[in-house]
Design a protein around this motif. Structure first.
Motif, PDB file in Angstrom:
ATOM      1  N   ILE A 120     -51.718  -7.489  -4.402  1.00 16.51           N
ATOM      2  CA  ILE A 120     -52.723  -7.985  -5.341  1.00 16.51           C
ATOM      3  C   ILE A 120     -52.766  -9.506  -5.422  1.00 16.51           C
ATOM      4  O   ILE A 120     -53.805 -10.099  -5.723  1.00 16.51           O
ATOM      5  N   HIS A 121     -51.643 -10.170  -5.118  1.00 17.92           N
ATOM      6  CA  HIS A 121     -51.630 -11.633  -5.164  1.00 17.92           C
ATOM      7  C   HIS A 121     -52.671 -12.234  -4.229  1.00 17.92           C
ATOM      8  O   HIS A 121     -53.098 -13.379  -4.417  1.00 17.92           O
ATOM      9  N   LEU A 122     -53.088 -11.459  -3.201  1.00 21.51           N
ATOM     10  CA  LEU A 122     -54.099 -11.933  -2.259  1.00 21.51           C
ATOM     11  C   LEU A 122     -55.510 -11.531  -2.689  1.00 21.51           C
ATOM     12  O   LEU A 122     -56.486 -11.904  -2.023  1.00 21.51           O
ATOM     13  N   GLY A 123     -55.622 -10.805  -3.786  1.00 23.51           N
ATOM     14  CA  GLY A 123     -56.931 -10.369  -4.250  1.00 23.51           C
ATOM     15  C   GLY A 123     -57.372 -11.021  -5.540  1.00 23.51           C
ATOM     16  O   GLY A 123     -58.316 -10.553  -6.185  1.00 23.51           O
ATOM     17  N   LEU A 124     -56.705 -12.107  -5.931  1.00 25.76           N
ATOM     18  CA  LEU A 124     -56.981 -12.736  -7.216  1.00 25.76           C
ATOM     19  C   LEU A 124     -57.767 -14.035  -7.114  1.00 25.76           C
ATOM     20  O   LEU A 124     -57.951 -14.709  -8.117  1.00 25.76           O
ATOM     21  N   SER A 125     -58.217 -14.370  -5.921  1.00 27.35           N
ATOM     22  CA  SER A 125     -58.994 -15.598  -5.765  1.00 27.35           C
ATOM     23  C   SER A 125     -60.299 -15.472  -6.542  1.00 27.35           C
ATOM     24  O   SER A 125     -60.751 -14.353  -6.844  1.00 27.35           O
ATOM     25  N   PRO A 126     -60.936 -16.596  -6.872  1.00 35.20           N
ATOM     26  CA  PRO A 126     -62.204 -16.534  -7.628  1.00 35.20           C
ATOM     27  C   PRO A 126     -63.257 -15.660  -6.956  1.00 35.20           C
ATOM     28  O   PRO A 126     -64.042 -14.993  -7.632  1.00 35.20           O
ATOM     29  N   GLU A 154     -46.883 -16.895  -8.202  1.00 39.40           N
ATOM     30  CA  GLU A 154     -46.322 -18.155  -8.673  1.00 39.40           C
ATOM     31  C   GLU A 154     -47.403 -19.115  -9.160  1.00 39.40           C
ATOM     32  O   GLU A 154     -47.132 -20.018  -9.945  1.00 39.40           O
ATOM     33  N   ASN A 155     -48.623 -18.922  -8.689  1.00 33.50           N
ATOM     34  CA  ASN A 155     -49.750 -19.714  -9.168  1.00 33.50           C
ATOM     35  C   ASN A 155     -50.026 -19.347 -10.622  1.00 33.50           C
ATOM     36  O   ASN A 155     -50.305 -18.186 -10.931  1.00 33.50           O
ATOM     37  N   PRO A 156     -49.937 -20.290 -11.562  1.00 29.08           N
ATOM     38  CA  PRO A 156     -50.094 -19.970 -12.992  1.00 29.08           C
ATOM     39  C   PRO A 156     -51.420 -19.284 -13.304  1.00 29.08           C
ATOM     40  O   PRO A 156     -51.472 -18.367 -14.125  1.00 29.08           O
ATOM     41  N   GLU A 157     -52.494 -19.732 -12.657  1.00 26.82           N
ATOM     42  CA  GLU A 157     -53.806 -19.140 -12.909  1.00 26.82           C
ATOM     43  C   GLU A 157     -53.841 -17.679 -12.458  1.00 26.82           C
ATOM     44  O   GLU A 157     -54.337 -16.809 -13.173  1.00 26.82           O
ATOM     45  N   SER A 174     -43.592 -22.619   1.218  1.00 28.91           N
ATOM     46  CA  SER A 174     -43.022 -23.203  -0.002  1.00 28.91           C
ATOM     47  C   SER A 174     -42.902 -22.211  -1.150  1.00 28.91           C
ATOM     48  O   SER A 174     -42.422 -22.571  -2.224  1.00 28.91           O
ATOM     49  N   LYS A 175     -43.320 -20.972  -0.947  1.00 26.73           N
ATOM     50  CA  LYS A 175     -43.259 -19.962  -1.999  1.00 26.73           C
ATOM     51  C   LYS A 175     -42.203 -18.914  -1.677  1.00 26.73           C
ATOM     52  O   LYS A 175     -41.842 -18.701  -0.516  1.00 26.73           O
ATOM     53  N   SER A 176     -41.742 -18.202  -2.710  1.00 26.61           N
ATOM     54  CA  SER A 176     -40.715 -17.191  -2.511  1.00 26.61           C
ATOM     55  C   SER A 176     -41.289 -15.875  -1.985  1.00 26.61           C
ATOM     56  O   SER A 176     -40.611 -15.139  -1.268  1.00 26.61           O
ATOM     57  N   LEU A 177     -42.547 -15.568  -2.308  1.00 25.38           N
ATOM     58  CA  LEU A 177     -43.118 -14.285  -1.904  1.00 25.38           C
ATOM     59  C   LEU A 177     -43.115 -14.079  -0.386  1.00 25.38           C
ATOM     60  O   LEU A 177     -42.686 -13.019   0.085  1.00 25.38           O
ATOM     61  N   LEU A 199     -37.283 -24.717   1.097  1.00 21.89           N
ATOM     62  CA  LEU A 199     -36.184 -23.751   1.139  1.00 21.89           C
ATOM     63  C   LEU A 199     -35.665 -23.457  -0.265  1.00 21.89           C
ATOM     64  O   LEU A 199     -35.440 -22.297  -0.632  1.00 21.89           O
ATOM     65  N   LYS A 200     -35.489 -24.505  -1.042  1.00 22.56           N
ATOM     66  CA  LYS A 200     -35.006 -24.330  -2.414  1.00 22.56           C
ATOM     67  C   LYS A 200     -35.972 -23.478  -3.226  1.00 22.56           C
ATOM     68  O   LYS A 200     -35.555 -22.587  -3.983  1.00 22.56           O
ATOM     69  N   GLU A 201     -37.260 -23.720  -3.059  1.00 22.80           N
ATOM     70  CA  GLU A 201     -38.269 -22.974  -3.793  1.00 22.80           C
ATOM     71  C   GLU A 201     -38.335 -21.519  -3.318  1.00 22.80           C
ATOM     72  O   GLU A 201     -38.431 -20.589  -4.114  1.00 22.80           O
ATOM     73  N   ALA A 202     -38.262 -21.331  -1.996  1.00 23.15           N
ATOM     74  CA  ALA A 202     -38.412 -19.993  -1.419  1.00 23.15           C
ATOM     75  C   ALA A 202     -37.247 -19.078  -1.772  1.00 23.15           C
ATOM     76  O   ALA A 202     -37.415 -17.860  -1.883  1.00 23.15           O
ATOM     77  N   THR A 203     -36.055 -19.638  -1.937  1.00 27.79           N
ATOM     78  CA  THR A 203     -34.860 -18.811  -2.177  1.00 27.79           C
ATOM     79  C   THR A 203     -34.457 -18.752  -3.650  1.00 27.79           C
ATOM     80  O   THR A 203     -33.423 -18.180  -3.984  1.00 27.79           O
TER      81      THR A 203
END
Length: 417
Positions: free
Chosen positions: A136-142, A165-168, A359-362, A396-400
């Motif tokens: 679903i994270h890929l289906g939330l764009s405007p 991770e995107n607040p919106e 840069s994301k953990s997902l 790396l820090k963000e992803a892990t």
């Protein structure tokens, strides 16, 4: 948002379904993966059939989706009611019907539509009994989320490996389908739903030419960031170039060029190929998946390791052939970019090599999920190669950050055991 309220009759049906499900879960004992999947289904029913299931890759979210639709149609007298499964890729669109066959709901396939988000957002005035949104994270764009405004449904289930991770997007998901069940990667490992793993992060050095090129882009990045006001330069640059806000177009363009140039240098660093080759040579009897940042580097990795590259530059037939040979064992090493982050189920893959971080953990959790599918007593081995003193250290820090079992060092041989 046109969400159809659940009737008291449906709530009573849900309670009956939950009662039947609970008979299969032994109270006070460790819950099997089957039991956990049914608990996720229970939680969704308790929320009035509207909710999100956040579960690590390998947990079996697809089966939960199949049960949600299958059980809902089982209890429904209306034989004309239709259901919808939304997915991000054509590969998943073709794969998902096989899940219904696998779990005994083949007879309902003629009542289920399978669509990609990029097509579904064009629908208008449609009504579905159950809508399942995979990834679903890929289906939330405007644009893609227009589906939820233009169409109606009685029940909604959203699936993903982590909260966006995107607040919106996170706010949108909570409003669309509140979280009703959640299990992290480490919790899934501890419970035995997915294989144990070893995650090793190896720091490498850019060669002199690469360092010079990186520093050139980094210098421009800092300069243009200041020209854009410093704070939130990415958002400002994106808005300026999109024409939604006024500003220095030249500075915005140079800022984005610096970001892309810096990323390209570290994603295609030559020392990553050497590290990947050492791992592949050591685990010469294992199936190996590698994940890079660009198609070009996936090709280079495949050539260096003696494997084949799998990405958007290949034809559908080529990709299908590679996956078939990889599953059968004819092909041992498959090198990809993001194309294998989702939807690949080859349980006997033993080693993952990540030579291009996000840069994301997902994305990392998804990639790890390809390696830690449950297969006996297998322990999945994942190696991440990143460039020291570069933006990749921050990625790396963000992803892990959501993963606890992380080892970090610079001596690869120490971890090849």
């Amino acid at each position: 948002m046109k969400y159809v309220k659940v009737s008291p009759t449906e709530i009573r049906r849900a309670r009956r379904m939950m009662k039947e499900i609970n008979k299969q879960v032994t109270k006070g004992k460790a819950v099997s993966r089957d039991g956990a999947q049914r608990e996720a289904l229970n939680s969704w029913a308790r929320k009035g059939f509207k909710g999100s299931i956040i579960a690590a890759t390998g947990f079996g979210k697809s089966r939960v989706a199949v049960l949600a639709i299958g059980n809902s149609l089982d209890e429904l007298e209306d034989t004309e009611a239709r259901c919808l499964v939304l997915v991000p890729t054509t590969q998943l669109q073709e794969q998902f019907p096989k899940e219904f066959i696998k779990w005994g709901f083949e007879d309902y396939l003629d009542r289920i539509d399978f669509m990609c988000y990029q097509s579904a957002h064009k629908l208008e005035g449609k009504h579905y009994h159950v809508v399942v949104c995979d990834e679903i994270h890929l289906g939330l764009s405007p644009v893609y989320s227009e589906f939820f405004e233009k169409n109606t449904y009685n029940r909604l289930m959203c699936l993903t490996a982590t909260i966006p991770e995107n607040p919106e997007y996170r706010t949108m998901l909570v409003n669309l389908a509140p979280v009703c069940y959640k299990i992290t990667l480490d919790e899934a490992v501890k419970a035995g739903y997915v294989a144990e793993y070893q995650l090793v992060c190896i720091g490498l050095e850019l060669d002199p030419d690469e360092r010079e090129e990186y520093n050139k882009h980094q210098k421009m990045f800092v300069k243009m960031k200041m020209a854009l006001g410093g704070h939130d330069a990415w958002t400002k640059a994106s808005g300026i170039l999109a024409g939604t806000i006024k500003g220095n177009v030249g500075a915005a363009a140079q800022y984005m060029n610096a970001v892309r140039g810096r990323r390209k240098v570290i994603q295609e660093a030559s020392s990553k190929l050497n590290g990947a080759r050492e791992v592949a040579d050591f685990y010469d009897k294992e199936k190996i998946l590698t994940f890079g940042g660009t198609n070009k580097f996936a090709d280079a990795t495949a050539q260096r390791l003696g494997g084949e590259s799998y990405h958007s530059g290949k034809t559908k037939k080529q990709r299908e052939d590679m996956l078939s040979r990889f599953a059968s064992g004819e092909l041992r090493i498959l090198c990809s970019t993001k194309a294998l982050n989702q939807g690949t189920d080859v349980p006997d893959v033993g080693v993952g090599i990540i030579v291009g971080l996000d840069s994301k953990s997902l994305p990392l959790i998804q990639r790890m999920g390809r390696i830690i599918r449950k297969d006996g007593d297998k322990v999945g081995k994942i190696f991440i190669f990143y460039m020291i003193d570069s933006q990749e250290e921050k990625w790396l820090k963000e992803a892990t950050k959501k993963i606890t079992n992380v080892q970090k060092g610079e001596d690869l041989q120490y971890y090849l055991k």
